[in-house]
Scaffold this motif. Structure first.
Motif, mmCIF file in Angstrom:
data_model
loop_
_atom_site.group_PDB
_atom_site.id
_atom_site.type_symbol
_atom_site.label_atom_id
_atom_site.label_comp_id
_atom_site.label_asym_id
_atom_site.label_seq_id
_atom_site.Cartn_x
_atom_site.Cartn_y
_atom_site.Cartn_z
ATOM 1 N N ASP A 8 0.824 -1.210 0.000
ATOM 2 C CA ASP A 8 0.000 0.000 0.000
ATOM 3 C C ASP A 8 0.859 1.261 0.000
ATOM 4 O OD1 ASP A 8 0.748 0.702 2.701
ATOM 5 O OD2 ASP A 8 -0.795 -0.645 3.472
ATOM 6 N N GLU A 9 0.208 2.394 -0.196
ATOM 7 C CA GLU A 9 0.929 3.656 -0.372
ATOM 8 C C GLU A 9 1.748 4.039 0.846
ATOM 9 O OE1 GLU A 9 -0.325 8.116 -1.805
ATOM 10 O OE2 GLU A 9 -0.779 6.360 -3.021
ATOM 11 N N GLN A 10 1.217 3.825 2.039
ATOM 12 C CA GLN A 10 1.952 4.206 3.244
ATOM 13 C C GLN A 10 3.266 3.434 3.346
ATOM 14 O OE1 GLN A 10 -0.267 3.747 6.898
ATOM 15 N NE2 GLN A 10 1.377 4.564 8.166
ATOM 16 N N ARG A 11 3.200 2.112 3.129
ATOM 17 C CA ARG A 11 4.422 1.309 3.205
ATOM 18 C C ARG A 11 5.379 1.650 2.076
ATOM 19 N NH1 ARG A 11 3.901 -4.729 3.095
ATOM 20 N NH2 ARG A 11 1.909 -4.403 2.057
ATOM 21 N N PHE A 13 5.693 4.509 0.444
ATOM 22 C CA PHE A 13 6.319 5.807 0.709
ATOM 23 C C PHE A 13 7.412 5.677 1.765
ATOM 24 C CE2 PHE A 13 3.470 9.490 -0.864
ATOM 25 C CZ PHE A 13 3.196 8.822 -2.047
ATOM 26 N N ALA A 14 7.181 4.854 2.785
ATOM 27 C CA ALA A 14 8.182 4.665 3.836
ATOM 28 C C ALA A 14 9.459 4.043 3.269
ATOM 29 C CB ALA A 14 7.612 3.796 4.956
ATOM 30 N N ASP A 17 11.194 6.706 1.057
ATOM 31 C CA ASP A 17 11.809 7.730 1.898
ATOM 32 C C ASP A 17 13.122 7.223 2.500
ATOM 33 O OD1 ASP A 17 9.746 9.507 1.398
ATOM 34 O OD2 ASP A 17 8.711 9.119 3.309
ATOM 35 N N TRP A 52 4.579 10.154 -5.083
ATOM 36 C CA TRP A 52 5.685 10.272 -4.135
ATOM 37 C C TRP A 52 6.696 11.312 -4.613
ATOM 38 C CZ3 TRP A 52 10.935 9.001 -4.826
ATOM 39 C CH2 TRP A 52 11.711 9.070 -3.665
ATOM 40 N N SER A 55 5.274 14.768 -4.056
ATOM 41 C CA SER A 55 5.132 15.166 -2.652
ATOM 42 C C SER A 55 6.481 15.424 -1.992
ATOM 43 C CB SER A 55 4.365 14.094 -1.875
ATOM 44 O OG SER A 55 5.119 12.896 -1.766
ATOM 45 N N ARG A 56 7.525 14.745 -2.470
ATOM 46 C CA ARG A 56 8.853 14.900 -1.856
ATOM 47 C C ARG A 56 9.730 15.898 -2.614
ATOM 48 N NH1 ARG A 56 5.665 12.187 1.058
ATOM 49 N NH2 ARG A 56 6.422 10.430 2.300
ATOM 50 N N SER A 273 9.150 -3.643 2.758
ATOM 51 C CA SER A 273 9.215 -3.029 4.088
ATOM 52 C C SER A 273 10.558 -2.348 4.250
ATOM 53 C CB SER A 273 9.035 -4.074 5.192
ATOM 54 O OG SER A 273 10.176 -4.921 5.273
#
Length: 303
Positions: A8-11, A13-14, A17, A52, A55-56, A273
């Motif tokens: 998913d997007e949250q993972r 993006f992490a 990053d 991403w 946004s960054r 991850s």
């Protein structure tokens, strides 16, 4: 590959990053990722990366690669028989679509994703070269191509004074597939390709599926059937010994083995991850000595 579908997007993006925080600069995607996942169409990874990057504000800090030629056409059609191919019309249109999704006015690397023998190699070479001369693409490459096709394409470009393929991305890992193993349109790298790359200093080799989806370290991930044979068990034993000597994981040893090989192979990491990414990044400081590399390369063979 799975950003925007099973990751998913949250993972995602992490992971991204953390990658740039660690100094990472090269991000690889395709216009097909991941059409085979239930509900997937192939645009998900590029669209997520576009969000991403915006946004960054890091577009100018990364090398951005994507691919064309393997998307089913029409959607849902049998693959790879009905892959979109590498015609002039498809390549140009999909380059534009990928740039729109990624939110960029150029691609740093653009790959011919799988072979298309319906389109002449000359036409494919000239089409990809036109993207470079038009300023839309910096470097062109190919993936999942036979060594002779790569060599022929590069000779066509050279003879015509055109920008040619300067990178090739193939399935590659420490284990060797059993003789006759079938991978369809995504073949394991051949000895011929590696031999060719040794003689071509301007050709960069990249490897995908290098960690076999976790099979080197996870008991819940069995070896793919193409690698499930006696030779693999001997090589896994040597891999485990070298990893123990170095206080490293088998994954890290595989990555170090690829990076320091002849020719060197740049691994394309597929992680889901931050922890998986950090394990891979630690391979950059891992040094195999000549004896360890010799043992890995010449794992015991049966009498």
């Amino acid at each position: 590959m799975y950003f925007g579908t099973t990751v998913d997007e949250q993972r995602a993006f992490a992971v991204l990053d953390r990658f740039v925080e660690a100094g990472g600069t090269f991000i690889d995607t395709a216009n097909t990722y991941s059409f085979w996942v239930p509900g997937g169409t192939g645009v998900e990874s590029e669209e997520l990366l576009g969000r991403w990057l915006a946004s960054r504000g890091v577009r100018d800090d990364v090398v951005l690669a994507t691919k064309v030629g393997a998307l089913p056409d029409p959607p849902g059609a049998a693959w790879p028989e009905h892959a979109e191919g590498l015609s002039h019309e498809v390549v140009r249109a999909q380059a534009t679509a990928s740039m729109r999704r990624l939110g960029t006015d150029h691609l740093d690397v653009y790959y011919a994703h799988i072979e298309d023998r319906r389109t002449s190699l000359h036409d494919t070479v000239t089409t990809f070269a036109s993207l470079v001369t038009d300023g839309l693409v910096r470097v062109v490459g190919c993936s999942n191509h036979a060594a002779w096709r790569v060599a022929a394409a590069r000779e066509i470009a050279k003879a015509s004074g055109l920008p040619g393929f300067t990178c090739v991305q193939q399935r590659h890992t420490y284990l060797r597939p059993q003789p006759g193993a079938e991978f369809g349109a995504n073949p394991h790298i051949s000895d011929e390709m590696l031999d060719y790359a040794r003689t071509e200093p301007d050709l960069t080799v990249l490897g995908y599926s290098v960690l076999l989806s976790g099979a080197y370290t996870r008991s819940d991930r069995p070896l793919p059937e193409q690698y499930d044979h006696e030779d693999s068990r001997r090589r896994l034993a040597v891999l485990a010994d070298v990893a123990a000597e170095l206080g490293a994981t088998p994954n890290q040893v595989v990555l170090a083995w690829l990076l320091g090989g002849d020719p060197p192979v740049l691994p394309v990491l597929g992680v889901s991850s931050v922890a998986q990414l950090d394990e891979c990044l630690d391979a950059l400081t891992l040094a195999l000595d000549d004896e360890q590399r010799r043992r890995l390369n010449t794992a015991p063979t049966p009498l």
